[in-house]
Scaffold this active site. Structure first.
Site, PDB file in Angstrom:
ATOM      1  N   GLU A 180       0.852  -1.185   0.000  1.00 38.42           N
ATOM      2  CA  GLU A 180       0.000   0.000   0.000  1.00 38.42           C
ATOM      3  C   GLU A 180       0.888   1.234   0.000  1.00 38.42           C
ATOM      4  O   GLU A 180       1.877   1.309   0.739  1.00 38.42           O
ATOM      5  CB  GLU A 180      -0.907   0.024   1.225  1.00 38.42           C
ATOM      6  CG  GLU A 180      -1.810   1.261   1.271  1.00 38.42           C
ATOM      7  CD  GLU A 180      -2.708   1.307   2.494  1.00 38.42           C
ATOM      8  OE1 GLU A 180      -3.456   2.296   2.618  1.00 38.42           O
ATOM      9  OE2 GLU A 180      -2.654   0.382   3.319  1.00 38.42           O
ATOM     10  N   ASN A 238      -4.463   5.078  -2.291  1.00 40.76           N
ATOM     11  CA  ASN A 238      -5.681   5.582  -1.662  1.00 40.76           C
ATOM     12  C   ASN A 238      -6.195   6.802  -2.418  1.00 40.76           C
ATOM     13  O   ASN A 238      -5.431   7.729  -2.694  1.00 40.76           O
ATOM     14  CB  ASN A 238      -5.411   5.975  -0.208  1.00 40.76           C
ATOM     15  CG  ASN A 238      -5.095   4.780   0.658  1.00 40.76           C
ATOM     16  OD1 ASN A 238      -5.994   4.063   1.089  1.00 40.76           O
ATOM     17  ND2 ASN A 238      -3.809   4.532   0.895  1.00 40.76           N
ATOM     18  N   GLU A 270      -7.723   2.021  -3.539  1.00 37.49           N
ATOM     19  CA  GLU A 270      -8.472   1.814  -2.300  1.00 37.49           C
ATOM     20  C   GLU A 270      -9.342   3.038  -2.025  1.00 37.49           C
ATOM     21  O   GLU A 270      -8.868   4.174  -2.053  1.00 37.49           O
ATOM     22  CB  GLU A 270      -7.528   1.575  -1.128  1.00 37.49           C
ATOM     23  CG  GLU A 270      -6.674   0.314  -1.284  1.00 37.49           C
ATOM     24  CD  GLU A 270      -5.843   0.019  -0.045  1.00 37.49           C
ATOM     25  OE1 GLU A 270      -5.975   0.761   0.953  1.00 37.49           O
ATOM     26  OE2 GLU A 270      -5.068  -0.957  -0.074  1.00 37.49           O
ATOM     27  N   ASP A 300     -11.942   0.113   1.436  1.00 37.42           N
ATOM     28  CA  ASP A 300     -11.052   0.228   2.588  1.00 37.42           C
ATOM     29  C   ASP A 300     -11.853   0.477   3.864  1.00 37.42           C
ATOM     30  O   ASP A 300     -12.969   0.982   3.827  1.00 37.42           O
ATOM     31  CB  ASP A 300     -10.069   1.374   2.338  1.00 37.42           C
ATOM     32  CG  ASP A 300      -8.850   1.313   3.240  1.00 37.42           C
ATOM     33  OD1 ASP A 300      -8.676   0.303   3.952  1.00 37.42           O
ATOM     34  OD2 ASP A 300      -8.068   2.277   3.245  1.00 37.42           O
ATOM     35  N   GLU A 357      -6.503  -5.775   8.171  1.00 40.36           N
ATOM     36  CA  GLU A 357      -5.536  -4.750   8.571  1.00 40.36           C
ATOM     37  C   GLU A 357      -5.223  -4.850  10.064  1.00 40.36           C
ATOM     38  O   GLU A 357      -5.970  -5.439  10.847  1.00 40.36           O
ATOM     39  CB  GLU A 357      -6.087  -3.359   8.267  1.00 40.36           C
ATOM     40  CG  GLU A 357      -6.356  -3.110   6.792  1.00 40.36           C
ATOM     41  CD  GLU A 357      -6.838  -1.695   6.525  1.00 40.36           C
ATOM     42  OE1 GLU A 357      -6.037  -0.880   6.066  1.00 40.36           O
ATOM     43  OE2 GLU A 357      -8.021  -1.425   6.803  1.00 40.36           O
TER      44      GLU A 357
END
Length: 404
Positions: A180, A238, A270, A300, A357
């Site tokens: 990420e 993101n 995301e 997310d 996560e």
């Protein structure tokens, strides 16, 4: 001694427990620690001194006064986060987390009473990281101002704002094939700044697109360098949902992918669940086009909003990222384990990968494997790293496997 720029208010009616808690926070290095016996005294004090970063409150068995204290302080916007002394069950803690969250306050965790330093320390670290504040020396002189749009534009243009990378990993094998992309500001005066320091300002000044394309440039360069070293990796970026409606997104994305000779299939985008309350036709069209190009789409922070299942049916997602809050207490909360199991089953039924996560410990890893989880992200594998550090880290992992 490093000082923590954290102001703390201890609310505890028992004098000895109040003294112990106060001393624990002071020994941890908190800048300002105050203590009162009840919510009335707390409101009077805060009215004079201003808000605090963390409040410590107690929830005693058979008494709801502590809950009233939490509610009153939260509604008054006098506290940013809270640590709770409690003997209640985990399912009740989950409900309290939700209630406090509705006031915009974060529960850092639950502790026994009297408070112990070992229990407080990780919660202070969690606050520092999520709030984007940093340890400083007493001579530091105070806070910094980052309110200039020109300053932020210059930081992006001069590559002070950098892409950092945190791996998604296989819980069973430890294999890493995806990262990420996160953002950090290497400020020339204030050092490494975290997203909470500057992302709200970037959003206010409508600079989120500039940030994304700067991160994309750095990310694609990283993929190219990693491939030269023999690592074929994927990246997740993101984006706020409204960014997908901007007409420049797809043309610039396609141009950069072509320039670096990177296929779209190695990118995932995301989108936080909280940003999906309203999806315009333009946003939906961009999501469809990205999927047609081969890119992945991830929802997310799954499970913290109110429209998860509806959005999963309406939008072309390929991945579910389960919020870290479900991992934190999974060993003590049967409800959290049930949510994780159900999400894994949902992902399998919808042919979506599920990434859990917030995996920070070996015990969490083993518990998740028992539940059937394979893919995860968290400090157990690695913290976010610069591109150069990631390439070194990958080489070290490769070397360690070769020596087995």
């Amino acid at each position: 001694m490093s000082f923590l720029p954290i102001r703390v208010l201890v609310i505890e009616e028992h004098p000895f427990k109040r003294l112990v808690a106060t001393q624990v926070f002071r020994e941890a290095g908190c800048d300002g620690v105050m203590a009162v016996a009840d919510v009335g005294a707390a409101l009077e004090l805060l009215d004079r001194t201003g808000p605090v970063d963390i409040a410590l409150c107690s929830l005693k068995e058979g008494c709801t006064q502590g809950l009233t204290t939490i509610e009153v302080l939260s509604r008054a916007n006098w506290i940013k986060s809270i640590i709770i002394c409690s003997v209640h069950a985990a399912d009740l803690h989950d409900a309290i987390d939700r209630m406090v969250g509705l006031f915009g306050i974060k529960v850092l965790g639950y502790v026994d009473s009297p408070v112990r330093a070992g229990a407080i320390a990780p919660m202070l670290s969690r606050y520092l990281e999520t709030a984007g504040v940093h340890k400083r020396q007493p001579s530091d002189g105070g806070s910094y101002l980052l309110s200039s749009k020109a300053c932020l534009e210059q930081a992006i243009a001069s590559h002070e704002v950098k892409a950092f990378f945190q791996p998604k990993f296989n819980l069973i094998t430890g294999e890493v094939a995806s990262f990420e992309v996160l953002t950090r500001w290497e400020h020339p005066e204030y050092g490494l700044l975290y997203p909470a320091d500057f992302l709200p300002l970037l959003s206010r000044f409508e600079l989120m697109d500039e940030l994304f394309f700067a991160q994309l440039e750095q990310g694609l360069a990283f993929l190219h360098d990693a491939q030269v070293q023999g690592h074929v990796l994927s990246l997740a970026f993101n984006l706020e949902s409204e960014q997908f409606g901007h007409g420049s997104l797809l043309p610039r994305l396609c141009e950069m992918l072509e320039r670096y000779a990177i296929p779209a299939s190695r990118l995932t985008f995301e989108i936080t669940e909280s940003g999906l309350l309203e999806v315009s036709p333009g946003v939906l069209e961009s999501l469809i086009r990205l999927r047609m190009m081969g890119a992945g789409l991830s929802i997310d922070d799954f499970g913290v909003g109110y429209s998860s299942l509806e959005r999963l049916c309406q939008l072309p997602f390929t991945e579910i990222k389960l919020d870290a809050g479900f991992t934190r207490d999974l060993e003590t909360s049967s409800r959290n384990r049930a949510v994780i199991s159900s999400t894994l089953a949902l992902g399998e039924a919808l042919n979506m990968q599920v990434v859990v996560e917030g995996v920070e410990s070996e015990s969490q890893r083993l518990s998740l494997i028992k539940l059937g989880c394979i893919h995860a992200q968290g400090y157990l594998c690695a913290r976010p790293m610069s591109a150069r550090r990631v390439l070194l880290w990958l080489e070290m992992k490769l070397a360690s496997r070769s020596n087995i």
